[in-house]
Structures are given as C-alpha cells and as structure tokens.
Design an enzyme around this catalytic site. Structure first.
Site, PDB file in Angstrom:
ATOM      1  N   LYS A 163       0.865  -1.187   0.000  1.00 17.84           N
ATOM      2  CA  LYS A 163       0.000   0.000   0.000  1.00 17.84           C
ATOM      3  C   LYS A 163       0.898   1.232   0.000  1.00 17.84           C
ATOM      4  CE  LYS A 163      -3.107   2.738   2.997  1.00 17.84           C
ATOM      5  NZ  LYS A 163      -3.943   2.773   4.215  1.00 17.84           N
ATOM      6  N   ASP A 198       1.771   6.607   5.395  1.00 20.00           N
ATOM      7  CA  ASP A 198       0.774   5.629   4.958  1.00 20.00           C
ATOM      8  C   ASP A 198       1.227   4.849   3.719  1.00 20.00           C
ATOM      9  OD1 ASP A 198      -1.590   4.356   5.552  1.00 20.00           O
ATOM     10  OD2 ASP A 198      -2.861   5.766   4.466  1.00 20.00           O
ATOM     11  N   LYS A 252     -10.033  12.900   8.031  1.00 21.25           N
ATOM     12  CA  LYS A 252      -9.475  12.612   9.344  1.00 21.25           C
ATOM     13  C   LYS A 252      -9.441  13.882  10.189  1.00 21.25           C
ATOM     14  CE  LYS A 252      -6.363   8.857   8.019  1.00 21.25           C
ATOM     15  NZ  LYS A 252      -7.072   7.833   8.809  1.00 21.25           N
ATOM     16  N   ASP A 281      -2.556  10.368   3.459  1.00 22.43           N
ATOM     17  CA  ASP A 281      -3.951   9.972   3.651  1.00 22.43           C
ATOM     18  C   ASP A 281      -4.682  11.019   4.483  1.00 22.43           C
ATOM     19  OD1 ASP A 281      -6.362   8.707   3.989  1.00 22.43           O
ATOM     20  OD2 ASP A 281      -5.582   7.112   5.304  1.00 22.43           O
ATOM     21  N   ARG A 290      -7.595  -0.446   1.158  1.00 25.41           N
ATOM     22  CA  ARG A 290      -8.109  -1.677   0.561  1.00 25.41           C
ATOM     23  C   ARG A 290      -8.533  -1.447  -0.885  1.00 25.41           C
ATOM     24  NH1 ARG A 290     -12.436  -1.908   5.314  1.00 25.41           N
ATOM     25  NH2 ARG A 290     -10.685  -0.792   6.249  1.00 25.41           N
ATOM     26  N   GLU A 297      -9.353   3.726   2.306  1.00 29.72           N
ATOM     27  CA  GLU A 297      -8.865   3.795   0.928  1.00 29.72           C
ATOM     28  C   GLU A 297      -7.805   2.740   0.616  1.00 29.72           C
ATOM     29  OE1 GLU A 297      -7.541   5.383   3.322  1.00 29.72           O
ATOM     30  OE2 GLU A 297      -5.409   5.167   2.935  1.00 29.72           O
ATOM     31  N   ASP A 302     -12.080   7.159   3.761  1.00 32.85           N
ATOM     32  CA  ASP A 302     -10.857   6.964   4.545  1.00 32.85           C
ATOM     33  C   ASP A 302     -10.453   5.486   4.611  1.00 32.85           C
ATOM     34  OD1 ASP A 302      -8.678   7.647   6.062  1.00 32.85           O
ATOM     35  OD2 ASP A 302      -9.807   7.898   7.939  1.00 32.85           O
TER      36      ASP A 302
HETATM   37  N1  BES Z   1      -4.085   4.731   6.911  1.00 33.92           N
HETATM   38  C1  BES Z   1      -5.186   4.476   7.746  1.00 33.92           C
HETATM   39  C2  BES Z   1      -4.864   3.510   8.883  1.00 33.92           C
HETATM   40  C3  BES Z   1      -3.858   3.983   9.887  1.00 33.92           C
HETATM   41  C4  BES Z   1      -4.269   4.638  11.031  1.00 33.92           C
HETATM   42  C5  BES Z   1      -2.519   3.742   9.702  1.00 33.92           C
HETATM   43  C6  BES Z   1      -3.335   5.053  11.958  1.00 33.92           C
HETATM   44  C7  BES Z   1      -1.593   4.155  10.639  1.00 33.92           C
HETATM   45  C8  BES Z   1      -2.003   4.819  11.772  1.00 33.92           C
HETATM   46  C9  BES Z   1      -6.321   3.892   6.926  1.00 33.92           C
HETATM   47  O1  BES Z   1      -6.407   4.320   5.614  1.00 33.92           O
HETATM   48  C10 BES Z   1      -7.590   4.307   7.587  1.00 33.92           C
HETATM   49  O2  BES Z   1      -7.864   5.462   7.600  1.00 33.92           O
HETATM   50  N2  BES Z   1      -8.317   3.345   8.125  1.00 33.92           N
HETATM   51  C11 BES Z   1      -9.534   3.622   8.781  1.00 33.92           C
HETATM   52  C12 BES Z   1     -10.554   2.625   8.309  1.00 33.92           C
HETATM   53  C13 BES Z   1     -11.963   2.942   8.725  1.00 33.92           C
HETATM   54  C14 BES Z   1     -12.440   4.189   8.029  1.00 33.92           C
HETATM   55  C15 BES Z   1     -12.833   1.761   8.379  1.00 33.92           C
HETATM   56  C16 BES Z   1      -9.287   3.481  10.278  1.00 33.92           C
HETATM   57  O3  BES Z   1      -8.509   2.617  10.681  1.00 33.92           O
HETATM   58  O4  BES Z   1      -9.849   4.250  11.031  1.00 33.92           O
HETATM   59 ZN    ZN Z   2      -4.661   4.955   4.758  1.00 31.02          ZN
HETATM   60 MN    MN Z   3      -7.479   6.129   5.408  1.00 32.09          MN
END
Ligand code: BES
Ligand code: ZN
Ligand code: MN
Length: 497
Positions: A263, A286, A275, A268, A349, A347, A345
């Site tokens: 990824k 990210d 966020k 992000d 996947r 994204e 968010d």
């Molecule tokens: N890049 C983030 C996950 C992340 C969070 C990585 C903190 C490192 C530190 C990912 O894209 C994300 O935002 N995931 C969301 C998914 C949710 C919206 C289902 C998350 O984990 O909150």
């Molecule tokens: Zn992300």
């Molecule tokens: Mn995200």
C-alpha cells in the site's frame, strides 16, 4: 549527509589508538583478547565502582589509562545468555554504536569467553551498528543537535575478529539488508510534499542500478486495465497515481515468482470522510507497506537472492478536491467486482484490491504477500509490537510467524472467516469498503481476500509497526522499515535455491 560509519574487519590484535570496545558477559567476564587491551586491569575496579554487571544493553565507558595510546575503553554488556542468536548480535551492534560519543577510530574486540564468534555473528554486529546509526536529518540545517546521533560520531569502525575475510563476505549480505531497511525508513520519514506517487516511482526507478527491472503504469494505463477502485481514491488529488512493478530475476527463467504488494498512499487525509487534524501528519507514513516492498527489493537484489520476485506498489495520494470521490460512490475494480465506498478513509483496501488482482492475473505468483498500514484497529488489537497477520494458507502463515521470531519483526495471526465476510456485504454493490464497528482489521483483510482467488496469500497489517515506532537497540527512527528483515528472512529460508 549524516555520517554513517564505514565498517571494516581485521584480524584480532591489540589496538594501539582510538577507542576500544570490548564485550562483557553478565558475570563481567572478559575474554583474553579484551583483557590484553587493559593490561592495568582498570576495568576490574571500574566495573565494581560503577556497578556494571554486564547486563545486556548496558555499557561502561572509561578514559584509557596513560601509556597505551588509547583514548577510551568501552565495555558492552552481553547478558547472561550463553548462546546469542542473530538478533541478539544485531542488538549488540546497536548498543555498541550507541555507546560511542566522540570522533575516534573505534576498534571492536569481538571476543567473549566460552562463545565462538564466527563470520555470521560479526556481520550481524556490523548490521546492527548500521541500523542504529540511521538518522533522518536531511532537512536539519544544523545536524546532530539534541539527538543521540551526534554528527561527530565515529566514521570508522574496525571489527576485530577471527576470520575477517569471511566476516567481510557475510557483511556484504547483512549490509544489503540493512540498506534495504534504511531505504524503507527514508521513504516513510520523507514528508508528503517531497514524496508523492510520481516521486515514489522515481525512487523505485533507482533500483534499476541493482539489476531490478522496473516499470511504471500511469493513470491512462490503469484506466485501460479497469482499475476503478485505485483510481477512485486517486481522483481527489492533483497528483496522479502510479502502479509500480518491480522484478528481480535471481532464479531460472521459468520459475514462477513470489510476489509482494504494498500500500503506497503517500498521504492519507481521509478524503471527504476526512481525518481529524490531530495526528494527521502521521499519514505521510501511509506508504509504509510500499516502502517495505522497495526496501525488500533492494535487499534481495543487492544480495543477489536466488529467487524470482515481483514487487508491486499501488501509489496514490488520498486527498480531497472538488473531484474527490464521495461516500456512497460505487466503483468497479479491475476484477469486475463492484464496491460501494461508504468511507473514503478506508482507501487502502481500494488501492490494494486492484494491485493484488493485477499481480495475481499478470504473474500467477506462487505466493502473494501484501503489506499495508491498513487499519487503526490493528493497533487497538495488537499495539505496536506485532503486525497483524492474516492468511488463507497455514504453511505460509507458519513461515511468517517463524521469520518474525528470528528477526524480531513479530507478527501475530488474526482470524478470517465467513462470519466476518458477511459484514462487508452491501445493499447496492458486491461489497462495501467498511465493516461494522468491531473487528475493523479483520473486515479489511476479508475485503482483500476477495481479490486473491486461491493463491496462497498473506496480508500484513503494519499500521502499528511501520511508523511512530517505539525506539529499540537497532532503531531510533520514526519510520522503522518494518517488514524488510522479516520478508528477507522468509525468502532466504524458504524460496531460494
Ligand atoms: N491509513 C489508515 C490507517 C492507519 C491509522 C494507519 C493510523 C496508521 C495509523 C487507513 O487508511 C484508515 O484510515 N483506516 C480507517 C478505516 C476505517 C475508516 C474503516 C481506520 O482505521 O480508522
Ligand atoms: Zn490509509
Ligand atoms: Mn485512510
């Protein structure tokens, strides 16, 4: 430039200048070669006075007595363990580098009573020194201020050991891996204004020097392939996406490759499902999965691994402009499966599903492993000391668990199953890109599983381990380079020769 030390190996002698580092086991026993550096036996008294017991990770530094020509004597504790494993030797190298302060020629006397220290061990110590010496200070106009990495640290370290020629050879491999780790750290640490998808692809292009074949797909080509999921994420940024395909062919031409998919979200913001401001700066990391794939390709190519390896990276910026995708949008992935984007968010996947599908279709790999800073939920589940491991294949999972133990880049197996798969069913499309409130790391993995068919596959959720890493003996950097040593070990143990 931060001054990374240069490391040489030489035959065991008694050094006559500079700083001498010796090893001391937990009973403070020094070996014969170490004792020869200290004829006045100043260590004996100093150990008692300072309460130094040789515990692992501790050190004691003395001004050398007059008449030896030396500046200082440093003892490093190796602990009670009578046989040290590869990681313990690396950690020791880290402790050695940390104990050095002022510029000086440094000699490390690799000698410990009752322990045979071979070429592999010497190379591990050297690898640990390199990894500990890593700094990300390219944007500091005044280097070394207020950090443990004083810019005046030694530039030349000589490791004295039994068979320097063999150690040098072993170190060439250890250095290839350490350089791969440091490349990954550099990429994770780099801010997003300097490293977008185009710049990331340029960094991948530098691997050509090592004999890696690198090709880069542009937006137009991805459109043709039908990568609607990846492109949906990219459409909210003025920086165009890239799909990077790297190939290292170290085995016979007909051998099916093993594949690694990363990824590479260079930043992000969350997109329209934005966020919160607090901590958003961390999202420059990210692309930790993509960084690990580049670092791994570097390591494998630099040490000329006897394996055919494909590395694929989906590179996008998840940003938000007037064209950004909206919650509720439905996109069609390259596989033909449709996805309702309920949260922009989630994204990672969306990027990975097209990269995984492309990888599987194009290369029919023997195994496929993806790495991604995919979910905050994996950090809730496992903290920062294990990455989440999801796999559709028990043999592959066991191999990764074992490689995690050896390298101490630890992984912990998490479940997959039809009950979780149900949670991503959508009313309006084949699936949605988020599950419910619980098990967020699992539903993310279930989503990816829909894009790998029957290929033995593992997914590593490295959100907790790739960035904001707790410091340890071999890493003081925000970006850890997690995954490079783990996967290099996996390849070495199971997919070469
Ligand atoms: N890049 C983030 C996950 C992340 C969070 C990585 C903190 C490192 C530190 C990912 O894209 C994300 O935002 N995931 C969301 C998914 C949710 C919206 C289902 C998350 O984990 O909150
Ligand atoms: Zn992300
Ligand atoms: Mn995200």
């Amino acid at each position: 430039m931060p001054s990374r030390p240069t490391i040489r190996f030489a035959r065991m002698t008694t050094p006559e200048k500079g700083t001498v580092v010796v090893l001391s086991a937990e009973d403070t026993a020094l070996g014969a070669a170490a004792r020869a550096c200290d004829p006045a036996q100043v260590f004996d008294k100093a150990f008692k006075v300072a309460g130094f017991t040789g515990k692992s990770g501790t050190s004691l530094e003395l001004v050398a007595p007059e008449g030896l020509g030396l500046d200082r004597l440093v003892a490093i504790g190796t602990g009670r363990e009578s046989s040290l494993d590869e990681y313990a030797w690396m950690r020791l190298g880290g402790s050695i580098f940390a104990a050095l302060r002022k510029p000086s020629d440094v000699s490390v006397v690799l000698d410990l009573p009752g322990t045979a220290i071979g070429a592999a061990e010497a190379a591990s110590v050297a690898g640990g020194i390199l990894l500990r010496s890593y700094t990300f200070d390219k944007y500091k106009t005044r280097k070394g201020e207020g950090d443990e990495h004083d810019a005046t640290k030694p530039a030349r370290i000589t490791i004295l050991c039994a068979d320097p020629a063999a150690a040098k050879k072993a170190f060439a491999e250890a250095k290839a891996v350490a350089d791969g780790v440091m490349l990954a750290r550099d990429l994770v640490n780099e801010p997003a204004n300097a490293l977008g998808p185009v710049e990331f692809a340029a960094r991948a292009g530098e691997l050509v020097r090592l004999g890696v074949d690198v090709s880069v797909l542009t937006e137009k080509e991805m459109k043709k392939l039908g990568m609607g999921a990846l492109l949906g994420v990219a459409q909210g940024s003025s920086r165009p996406p890239r799909l990077i395909v790297m190939r290292w062919n170290g085995a016979a031409a007909g051998d099916r490759p093993i594949a690694f998919v990363g990824k590479g979200v260079t930043f992000d913001t969350g997109g329209n499902s934005m966020k919160p401001a607090s901590g958003m700066e961390d999202m420059k990391g990210d692309m930790g999965g993509a960084a690990a794939v580049l670092g791994l390709m570097h390591a494998l190519a630099a040490r000329k691994a006897k394996a055919n390896v494909v590395g694929i990276v989906g590179c996008v910026e998840n940003s938000v402009d007037g064209n950004a995708q909206r919650p509720g949008d439905i996109v069609t992935s390259m596989s033909g499966q449709t996805i309702e984007v309920l949260n922009t968010d989630a994204e990672g996947r969306l990027v990975l599903c097209d990269a995984l599908w492309y990888c599987n279709e194009k290369f029919s790999p023997r195994i496929m492993i993806d790495l991604a800073t995919l979910t905050g939920a994996i950090m809730v589940a496992l903290g920062q000391h294990h990455a989440g491991l999801f796999a559709n294949d028990d043999v592959l999972a066991e191999r990764l668990l074992a490689a995690g133990q050896t390298t101490q880049e630890k992984v912990w197996r998490m479940p997959l199953g039809p009950e979780y798969d149900k949670l991503i069913e959508s009313k309006n499309a084949d699936m949605k890109n988020i599950g419910g409130r619980y098990g967020g790391a699992v539903t993310a993995a279930q989503f990816l599983k829909r894009f790998v068919k029957d290929t033995p596959w593992a997914h590593l959720d490295i959100a907790g381990t790739a960035m904001a890493s707790p410091a340890n003996e071999i890493n003081q950097s925000w970006g850890s380079g997690f995954g490079v040593r783990l996967l290099d070990r996996l390849v070495r143990d199971h997919y070469e020769g």
